[in-house]
Enzyme design. Sequence first.
Site, PDB file in Angstrom:
ATOM      1  N   ASP A 221       0.838  -1.200   0.000  1.00  0.00           N
ATOM      2  CA  ASP A 221       0.000   0.000   0.000  1.00  0.00           C
ATOM      3  C   ASP A 221       0.871   1.248   0.000  1.00  0.00           C
ATOM      4  O   ASP A 221       1.537   1.551   0.986  1.00  0.00           O
ATOM      5  CB  ASP A 221      -0.888   0.000   1.251  1.00  0.00           C
TER       6      ASP A 221
ATOM      7  N   TYR B 180       3.141   9.718  -0.547  1.00  0.00           N
ATOM      8  CA  TYR B 180       4.265   9.151   0.214  1.00  0.00           C
ATOM      9  C   TYR B 180       5.612   9.350  -0.491  1.00  0.00           C
ATOM     10  O   TYR B 180       6.660   9.123   0.089  1.00  0.00           O
ATOM     11  CB  TYR B 180       4.074   7.640   0.481  1.00  0.00           C
TER      12      TYR B 180
ATOM     13  N   LYS C 257      -2.794   5.887  -4.348  1.00  0.00           N
ATOM     14  CA  LYS C 257      -3.915   6.794  -4.043  1.00  0.00           C
ATOM     15  C   LYS C 257      -3.724   8.137  -4.725  1.00  0.00           C
ATOM     16  O   LYS C 257      -2.581   8.587  -4.900  1.00  0.00           O
ATOM     17  CB  LYS C 257      -4.008   7.031  -2.525  1.00  0.00           C
TER      18      LYS C 257
ATOM     19  N   HIS D  72      -7.629   9.521  -1.681  1.00  0.00           N
ATOM     20  CA  HIS D  72      -6.912   9.549  -0.401  1.00  0.00           C
ATOM     21  C   HIS D  72      -7.739  10.177   0.738  1.00  0.00           C
ATOM     22  O   HIS D  72      -7.733   9.686   1.864  1.00  0.00           O
ATOM     23  CB  HIS D  72      -5.573  10.289  -0.576  1.00  0.00           C
TER      24      HIS D  72
HETATM   25  N1  LIG Z   1      -5.333   6.271   3.599  1.00  0.00           N
HETATM   26  C1  LIG Z   1      -4.775   7.019   4.511  1.00  0.00           C
HETATM   27  O1  LIG Z   1      -5.158   8.175   4.737  1.00  0.00           O
HETATM   28  C2  LIG Z   1      -3.654   6.468   5.336  1.00  0.00           C
HETATM   29  C3  LIG Z   1      -3.186   7.179   6.443  1.00  0.00           C
HETATM   30  C4  LIG Z   1      -2.145   6.628   7.179  1.00  0.00           C
HETATM   31  C5  LIG Z   1      -1.593   5.410   6.822  1.00  0.00           C
HETATM   32  N2  LIG Z   1      -2.062   4.746   5.727  1.00  0.00           N
HETATM   33  C6  LIG Z   1      -1.483   3.430   5.309  1.00  0.00           C
HETATM   34  O2  LIG Z   1      -1.526   2.523   6.409  1.00  0.00           O
HETATM   35  C7  LIG Z   1      -0.205   2.029   6.658  1.00  0.00           C
HETATM   36  C8  LIG Z   1      -0.027   1.680   8.118  1.00  0.00           C
HETATM   37  O3  LIG Z   1      -0.240   2.815   8.946  1.00  0.00           O
HETATM   38  P1  LIG Z   1       0.945   3.660   9.655  1.00  0.00           P
HETATM   39  O4  LIG Z   1       2.187   3.489   8.897  1.00  0.00           O
HETATM   40  O5  LIG Z   1       0.441   5.041   9.848  1.00  0.00           O
HETATM   41  O6  LIG Z   1       1.054   3.040  11.107  1.00  0.00           O
HETATM   42  P2  LIG Z   1       1.136   1.586  11.789  1.00  0.00           P
HETATM   43  O7  LIG Z   1       1.284   0.534  10.778  1.00  0.00           O
HETATM   44  O8  LIG Z   1       0.025   1.524  12.779  1.00  0.00           O
HETATM   45  O9  LIG Z   1       2.461   1.716  12.660  1.00  0.00           O
HETATM   46  C9  LIG Z   1       3.711   1.866  12.096  1.00  0.00           C
HETATM   47  C10 LIG Z   1       4.709   2.151  13.223  1.00  0.00           C
HETATM   48  O10 LIG Z   1       4.779   1.039  14.102  1.00  0.00           O
HETATM   49  C11 LIG Z   1       6.112   0.530  14.146  1.00  0.00           C
HETATM   50  N3  LIG Z   1       5.993  -0.943  14.160  1.00  0.00           N
HETATM   51  C12 LIG Z   1       5.567  -1.746  13.159  1.00  0.00           C
HETATM   52  N4  LIG Z   1       5.549  -3.038  13.547  1.00  0.00           N
HETATM   53  C13 LIG Z   1       5.981  -3.056  14.821  1.00  0.00           C
HETATM   54  C14 LIG Z   1       6.189  -4.091  15.766  1.00  0.00           C
HETATM   55  N5  LIG Z   1       5.934  -5.355  15.461  1.00  0.00           N
HETATM   56  N6  LIG Z   1       6.634  -3.753  16.993  1.00  0.00           N
HETATM   57  C15 LIG Z   1       6.889  -2.469  17.304  1.00  0.00           C
HETATM   58  N7  LIG Z   1       6.706  -1.427  16.463  1.00  0.00           N
HETATM   59  C16 LIG Z   1       6.255  -1.726  15.228  1.00  0.00           C
HETATM   60  C17 LIG Z   1       6.812   1.051  12.922  1.00  0.00           C
HETATM   61  O11 LIG Z   1       8.167   1.291  13.149  1.00  0.00           O
HETATM   62  P3  LIG Z   1       9.365   0.628  12.274  1.00  0.00           P
HETATM   63  O12 LIG Z   1       9.139   0.975  10.840  1.00  0.00           O
HETATM   64  O13 LIG Z   1      10.581   1.259  12.859  1.00  0.00           O
HETATM   65  O14 LIG Z   1       9.299  -0.857  12.519  1.00  0.00           O
HETATM   66  C18 LIG Z   1       6.095   2.396  12.719  1.00  0.00           C
HETATM   67  O15 LIG Z   1       6.677   3.393  13.536  1.00  0.00           O
HETATM   68  C19 LIG Z   1       0.679   3.185   6.166  1.00  0.00           C
HETATM   69  O16 LIG Z   1       2.028   2.819   6.043  1.00  0.00           O
HETATM   70  C20 LIG Z   1      -0.011   3.547   4.887  1.00  0.00           C
HETATM   71  O17 LIG Z   1       0.304   2.609   3.861  1.00  0.00           O
HETATM   72  C21 LIG Z   1      -3.087   5.251   4.978  1.00  0.00           C
END
Ligand SMILES: NC(=O)c1ccc[n+]([C@@H]2O[C@H](COP(=O)([O-])OP(=O)(O)OC[C@H]3O[C@@H](n4cnc5c(N)ncnc54)[C@H](OP(=O)(O)O)[C@@H]3O)[C@@H](O)[C@H]2O)c1
Length: 274
Positions: free
Chosen positions: A49, A54, A79, A112
């Site tokens: 994704d 990004y 997106k 988005h």
């Molecule tokens: N459509 C939208 O508006 C929207 C908005 C936000 C996000 N998204 C999508 O959703 C995806 C996921 O959301 P997100 O990136 O915001 O947050 P997330 O997946 O909830 O959290 C990511 C964070 O958690 C850490 N992490 C991951 N696995 C871990 C584990 N097993 N133990 C400890 N820490 C861990 C990562 O650090 P490290 O990388 O250092 O491991 C990073 O800092 C995004 O990457 C994006 O593709 C979409």
Amino acid sequence: MVKSLQDTVTLHNGVKMPWFGLGVYKVNEGEEVIQAVKSAIKAGYRSIDTAAYYKNEEGVGIAIKESGIPREELFITTKVWNDDQGYDSTLKAFDDSLNRLGLDYLDLYLIHWPVSGKYRETWKALERLYKDGRVRAIGVCNFHVHHLEDLLQSAEIKPMVNQVEFHPRLTQEELRKYCKEQNIQFEAWSPLMRGGLLDNETLAEIAEKYNKTIAQVILRWDLQHEVVTIPKSTKEHRIIENASIFDFELSQEDMEKIDSLNKNERIGPDPDTF
Ligand SMILES: NC(=O)c1ccc[n+]([C@@H]2O[C@H](COP(=O)([O-])OP(=O)(O)OC[C@H]3O[C@@H](n4cnc5c(N)ncnc54)[C@H](OP(=O)(O)O)[C@@H]3O)[C@@H](O)[C@H]2O)c1
């Protein structure tokens, strides 16, 4: 129930989408994103994704090519960003994303954010791209029920996916129920609340019971709620850890305990006021 990392859900148009994928928000373009995506594919992930916003689509594309996995086995989402919303500008944004990714079709293209006064026109462009066979499924992100109801009044094609913030502090019950009734697949972003829940006591107790990590418990809870999930990590060991959730099942009682952590608390903006 979902049994493996490559299991899929069938969207309302018949396209199969993996339940689990890698998110790459805030992953740097270049070596960092290339390594993260390659590690994920090596670990068995098939869904990635990204988003124009990004600024790492080129790296995602390089990793896809270098992975050696046939294109048709992968599920690639990107997106259209807010500034590009509108009919013609969305068509152009799609071409630009596809060029950066180095692909000739996309699996899922999403709006988005629901930019008011614009998303209906943006949706018409997505319908065009879908009918032209340039993308296999189309959907939205961050749409509340009222945005979806409004879009459905003018849409010819119903969105196949709604990707929204979802984690134990924001369980989105009303929106999930509505999406289920409408056959719009619900997808979680920030499933780990960007790390904000990894010291929660209730989750720690549950994790200990199943001999799993808190991240694994949360991601398993997503799947048992029939929510597609796309945790982000750049660390290979966490990419593997996050996907190691197919060998246990949370009890109904533990599912409810996690549900009860809800506080309607967002870490991202509210789509009504962003
Ligand atoms: N459509 C939208 O508006 C929207 C908005 C936000 C996000 N998204 C999508 O959703 C995806 C996921 O959301 P997100 O990136 O915001 O947050 P997330 O997946 O909830 O959290 C990511 C964070 O958690 C850490 N992490 C991951 N696995 C871990 C584990 N097993 N133990 C400890 N820490 C861990 C990562 O650090 P490290 O990388 O250092 O491991 C990073 O800092 C995004 O990457 C994006 O593709 C979409």
